[in-house]
Design a protein around this motif. Structure first.
Motif, PDB file in Angstrom:
ATOM      1  N   CYS A   1      20.073  -9.075  -5.933  1.00 27.69           N
ATOM      2  CA  CYS A   1      20.542  -8.036  -6.859  1.00 27.69           C
ATOM      3  C   CYS A   1      21.941  -8.345  -7.380  1.00 27.69           C
ATOM      4  CB  CYS A   1      20.525  -6.671  -6.180  1.00 27.69           C
ATOM      5  SG  CYS A   1      18.880  -6.027  -5.890  1.00 27.69           S
ATOM      6  N   VAL A   2      22.802  -8.877  -6.520  1.00 25.92           N
ATOM      7  CA  VAL A   2      24.156  -9.250  -6.954  1.00 25.92           C
ATOM      8  C   VAL A   2      24.081 -10.370  -7.983  1.00 25.92           C
ATOM      9  CG1 VAL A   2      26.299 -10.332  -6.164  1.00 25.92           C
ATOM     10  CG2 VAL A   2      25.349  -8.417  -4.903  1.00 25.92           C
ATOM     11  N   ARG A   3      23.204 -11.343  -7.762  1.00 30.07           N
ATOM     12  CA  ARG A   3      23.028 -12.429  -8.743  1.00 30.07           C
ATOM     13  C   ARG A   3      22.498 -11.887 -10.065  1.00 30.07           C
ATOM     14  NH1 ARG A   3      26.087 -16.428  -6.948  1.00 30.07           N
ATOM     15  NH2 ARG A   3      25.501 -17.053  -4.857  1.00 30.07           N
TER      16      ARG A   3
ATOM     17  N   ILE B   1      22.965  -8.860 -11.228  1.00 25.31           N
ATOM     18  CA  ILE B   1      24.083  -8.145 -11.855  1.00 25.31           C
ATOM     19  C   ILE B   1      25.016  -9.138 -12.538  1.00 25.31           C
ATOM     20  CG2 ILE B   1      26.167  -6.787 -11.356  1.00 25.31           C
ATOM     21  CD1 ILE B   1      24.498  -5.361  -9.177  1.00 25.31           C
ATOM     22  N   ASP B   2      25.267 -10.286 -11.898  1.00 26.68           N
ATOM     23  CA  ASP B   2      26.094 -11.333 -12.512  1.00 26.68           C
ATOM     24  C   ASP B   2      25.502 -11.815 -13.827  1.00 26.68           C
ATOM     25  OD1 ASP B   2      28.251 -11.562 -10.798  1.00 26.68           O
ATOM     26  OD2 ASP B   2      27.266 -13.024  -9.494  1.00 26.68           O
TER      27      ASP B   2
ATOM     28  N   GLU C   1      30.637  -3.799 -13.247  1.00 31.16           N
ATOM     29  CA  GLU C   1      30.014  -4.905 -12.511  1.00 31.16           C
ATOM     30  C   GLU C   1      30.490  -4.923 -11.066  1.00 31.16           C
ATOM     31  OE1 GLU C   1      30.066  -9.803 -12.483  1.00 31.16           O
ATOM     32  OE2 GLU C   1      31.241  -8.711 -13.971  1.00 31.16           O
ATOM     33  N   LYS C   2      31.775  -4.812 -10.841  1.00 28.60           N
ATOM     34  CA  LYS C   2      32.302  -4.851  -9.468  1.00 28.60           C
ATOM     35  C   LYS C   2      31.838  -3.647  -8.661  1.00 28.60           C
ATOM     36  CE  LYS C   2      36.303  -7.601 -10.582  1.00 28.60           C
ATOM     37  NZ  LYS C   2      37.746  -7.677 -10.734  1.00 28.60           N
TER      38      LYS C   2
ATOM     39  N   SER D   1      29.130  -1.841  -9.128  1.00 25.33           N
ATOM     40  CA  SER D   1      27.693  -1.928  -8.839  1.00 25.33           C
ATOM     41  C   SER D   1      27.405  -2.956  -7.752  1.00 25.33           C
ATOM     42  CB  SER D   1      26.905  -2.232 -10.109  1.00 25.33           C
ATOM     43  OG  SER D   1      27.321  -3.449 -10.672  1.00 25.33           O
ATOM     44  N   LYS D   2      28.159  -4.049  -7.713  1.00 25.04           N
ATOM     45  CA  LYS D   2      27.985  -5.026  -6.639  1.00 25.04           C
ATOM     46  C   LYS D   2      28.340  -4.408  -5.289  1.00 25.04           C
ATOM     47  CE  LYS D   2      28.894  -9.291  -9.176  1.00 25.04           C
ATOM     48  NZ  LYS D   2      29.842 -10.403  -9.306  1.00 25.04           N
TER      49      LYS D   2
END
Length: 126
Positions: free
Chosen positions: A21-23, A25-26, A51-52, A54-55
């Motif tokens: 999920c973090v990838r 979001i990136d 972005e930050k 949500s990560k």
């Protein structure tokens, strides 16, 4: 023995999902950022903040799911964090005030880059 390996597979799967999920979001953030750079550079900073945050949210939720799988009572842990959060909020009141003030400046855009503020002299760097 089979139950052990299914437990290990479940734990690894749950731990891998927040990373995916973090990838994701990136990737989405980079695509949006490339489109916004052309039209509006002021929205890029707001996108970076989202972005930050949500990560961080994804990692916290992933951690809570791992704790749930290991058998820890999530309700008791969140209650303890809530009480601790109140203490931290009182201690970091000015920091949170500045954070929310910065978010409001970024979202409302009362001043933009290149605007002239009357009554201010340019600073001289020596």
């Amino acid at each position: 023995m089979s139950a052990f390996w299914s437990y290990v597979a479940l734990t690894l799967t749950v731990m891998a999902r927040p990373g995916c999920c973090v990838r994701l979001i990136d990737i989405v953030s980079k695509l949006k950022q490339s489109r916004l750079t052309v039209t509006s550079s002021s929205k890029v900073s707001l996108l970076q903040l989202v972005e930050k945050l949500s990560k961080i949210l994804v990692v916290i939720i992933g951690g809570l799911v791992v704790l749930y799988i290991t058998g820890i009572n999530i309700a008791a842990a969140l209650t303890g964090l809530g009480i601790g959060g109140i203490a931290i909020a009182f201690a970091a009141q000015k920091t949170l005030e500045n954070l929310f003030g910065g978010i409001m400046i970024i979202s409302d855009q009362p001043v933009r880059v290149g605007d002239f503020l009357p009554g201010r002299r340019p600073s001289r760097h020596r």
